[in-house]
Write an enzyme that holds these catalytic residues in place. Structure first.
Site, PDB file in Angstrom:
ATOM      1  N   ASP A   1       1.578 -52.258 -30.772  1.00 29.07           N
ATOM      2  CA  ASP A   1       2.045 -50.925 -30.397  1.00 29.07           C
ATOM      3  C   ASP A   1       0.928 -50.124 -29.719  1.00 29.07           C
ATOM      4  OD1 ASP A   1       3.947 -48.683 -30.562  1.00 29.07           O
ATOM      5  OD2 ASP A   1       2.559 -47.879 -32.061  1.00 29.07           O
TER       6      ASP A   1
ATOM      7  N   GLU B   1       2.417 -53.469 -25.823  1.00 32.02           N
ATOM      8  CA  GLU B   1       3.283 -52.319 -25.532  1.00 32.02           C
ATOM      9  C   GLU B   1       2.485 -51.376 -24.626  1.00 32.02           C
ATOM     10  OE1 GLU B   1       4.107 -48.677 -25.358  1.00 32.02           O
ATOM     11  OE2 GLU B   1       3.818 -48.577 -27.533  1.00 32.02           O
TER      12      GLU B   1
ATOM     13  N   ASP C   1      12.493 -46.225 -29.681  1.00 30.87           N
ATOM     14  CA  ASP C   1      12.151 -44.831 -29.397  1.00 30.87           C
ATOM     15  C   ASP C   1      13.015 -44.222 -28.296  1.00 30.87           C
ATOM     16  OD1 ASP C   1      10.163 -44.397 -31.288  1.00 30.87           O
ATOM     17  OD2 ASP C   1       8.556 -45.110 -29.978  1.00 30.87           O
TER      18      ASP C   1
END
Length: 499
Positions: free
Chosen positions: A294, A341, A394
């Site tokens: 992430d 990411e 998200d």
């Protein structure tokens, strides 16, 4: 992920479990069967850590411990650790589709504590001792941390009395004696989590399904990791955070995003040869086949916000560890199947870090349709070495996005997709399937769509809205939606585009 393949993004919590939340029980095995029937090769999930206030999987009490919410309770009935009657309060929670974390926290831990009491009476504690010894490097501290946290009614360790907060040796020695049973209870929960997850992952792998896991870049300020290793983080002498994480202001948020996680002291971590990070990555690859890291751009530079600031707009960019970290990981662990990411504000230096790392980055189709400028997120531009998504946890669902996007961008989207899919055999009319087909037909080696987009759900089924509290992480779906018709449709489009 060198071959063309596809998968579905669905967190464990969103499975239609019997007891108020998705778990490692029958519903998970049935989802693996659904993936197989749909000719999917990947199941992507979110972080599986122990969640606290806000219930975000990106704010966990440990970088290594698993979430007890996921423990299959039916298996505990088969082990004679629980009765059907014990589970009645949790069955009642299942009458409402969304997860009720406040009630779940009370009822599920009550049931798990009863299972532990019965385990102690009827089983050898040597099982737990052996498990603890294999994982002592993180489990010993974690179980102690959770036991002390319970002693102080769930308070953050930053608010504990000084002798506990600063890890006074004599205080902790006495705590281990006083809280022995509570410590064993948390070891018991991790033992169950570990065993059940390994069984589920083995079942998935045997059915040619690989698991994509997720490493949050940051650690929760209140966690066993920060309590044990405060020198790895930006704490002052009073063990209060000096700098916290977030994102700068952008088109989506005028104040930016204030995540609040205490930031790493990368200098101290590097001086220790990145040992903690290497352990963290190694532990993730025991749980998953592929790992998504992430907020990858944060390793090049990160947005550092003064801990007392009210918004993220008062932060500044500071240098991250860059390739030093990834060289250390590769030297210790070899080549790993990692996804970066790489979303957000990207500079040439971030692009260089991604290239140097050799990891595939991400493409988000919802980001593609800005009528004002040409976008790198348009499917015809996807490189093979990339992982493409309709959207992530998200983002809005595709149906939700399409309902709210402005007219110019919607027109651009419609015209682009009609042209891009002009040779398609499906002739689908629904926007979610157009998105999926555009993705599946692209050059990206791996394409993934959230379950909500396969089901054509609107934003009432959105997983998370960044920078908001409440109403996040609560979505679950009805098991009746996993039907033969849907499986056949997914299988057809997957076969058509040789995934």
């Amino acid at each position: 992920m060198k071959d063309r393949s596809s998968g579905i993004l669905l967190h464990i919590t969103s499975l239609p479990g019997k007891y108020g939340i998705g778990d490692f029980g029958k519903c998970a095995y049935e989802f693996v069967d659904f993936l197989k029937e749909s000719h999917q090769k990947y199941w992507q999930i979110l972080p599986m850590g122990v969640t606290g206030y806000g219930d975000s999987p990106y704010q966990s009490f440990s970088a290594f411990a698993g979430n007890p919410y996921f423990i299959d309770l039916d298996s505990l009935v088969k082990m004679n650790l629980l009765t059907e009657a014990d589970l009645k309060p949790l069955i009642d929670l299942n009458l409402i589709s969304n997860i009720q974390y406040d009630k779940l926290y009370i009822e599920r831990y009550k049931v798990l504590k009863k299972a532990f009491t019965n385990f102690k009476e009827n089983s050898s504690l040597n099982i737990l001792t052996n498990f603890k010894n294999k994982n002592i490097w993180w489990l010993d501290n974690y179980a102690l941390y959770m036991a002390i946290k319970n002693k102080f009614n769930g308070k953050s360790w930053l608010e504990w009395p000084k002798n506990y907060k600063f890890r006074d040796k004599e205080t902790l020695r006495k705590a281990r004696i006083e809280l022995q049973e509570e410590i064993e209870y948390h070891i018991f929960l991790q033992y169950l989590f570990d065993k059940q997850w390994k069984d589920l992952k083995q079942y998935a792998n045997e059915n040619n399904i690989k698991i994509i896991g997720d490493i949050p870049i940051f650690i929760a300020t209140d966690s066993a990791d920060t309590w044990e290793n405060p020198k790895m983080f930006y704490f002052d002498k009073k063990l209060q955070p000096k700098k916290v994480a977030g994102c700068p202001p952008d088109a989506f948020s005028a104040d930016g995003q204030l995540w609040g996680n205490v930031l790493y002291n990368w200098k101290n971590i590097e001086n220790d040869n990145f040992k903690w990070w290497i352990k963290r990555v190694k532990s993730c690859f025991k749980l998953y086949d592929t790992v998504r890291i992430d907020h990858f751009r944060g390793f090049e530079s990160f947005w550092a916000i003064p801990a007392k600031a009210k918004t993220a707009r008062f932060g500044k960019w500071e240098k991250g560890p860059g390739m030093k970290l990834f060289y250390a990981i590769k030297k210790s662990l070899g080549d790993l199947d990692i996804i970066a990411e790489d979303l957000g504000f990207l500079t040439p230096k971030v692009h260089k870090l991604l290239k140097d790392s050799g990891y595939p980055g991400m493409k988000i189709l919802e980001f593609a349709f800005d009528s004002r400028e040409e976008s790198d997120y348009l499917p015809h531009k996807y490189p093979k070495k990339s992982v493409a998504y309709t959207g992530t946890h998200d983002n809005q669902t595709v149906v939700g996005w399409y309902k709210t996007v402005n007219d110019k961008d919607k027109k651009f989207c419609d015209e682009y997709l009609d042209d891009f899919l002009k040779n398609s055999n499906s002739k689908t009319e629904s926007i979610n399937w157009k998105f999926i087909e555009a993705l599946w037909s692209s050059n990206s080696n791996l394409v993934v769509a959230p379950m909500q987009d396969f089901l054509g759900l609107d934003d009432s089924s959105r997983m998370n809205t960044p920078s908001t509290l409440g109403g996040n992480w609560i979505w679950r779906f009805d098991s009746n939606l996993l039907n033969k018709e849907l499986s056949k449709k997914i299988s057809s489009i997957t076969t058509q585009y040789k995934r």
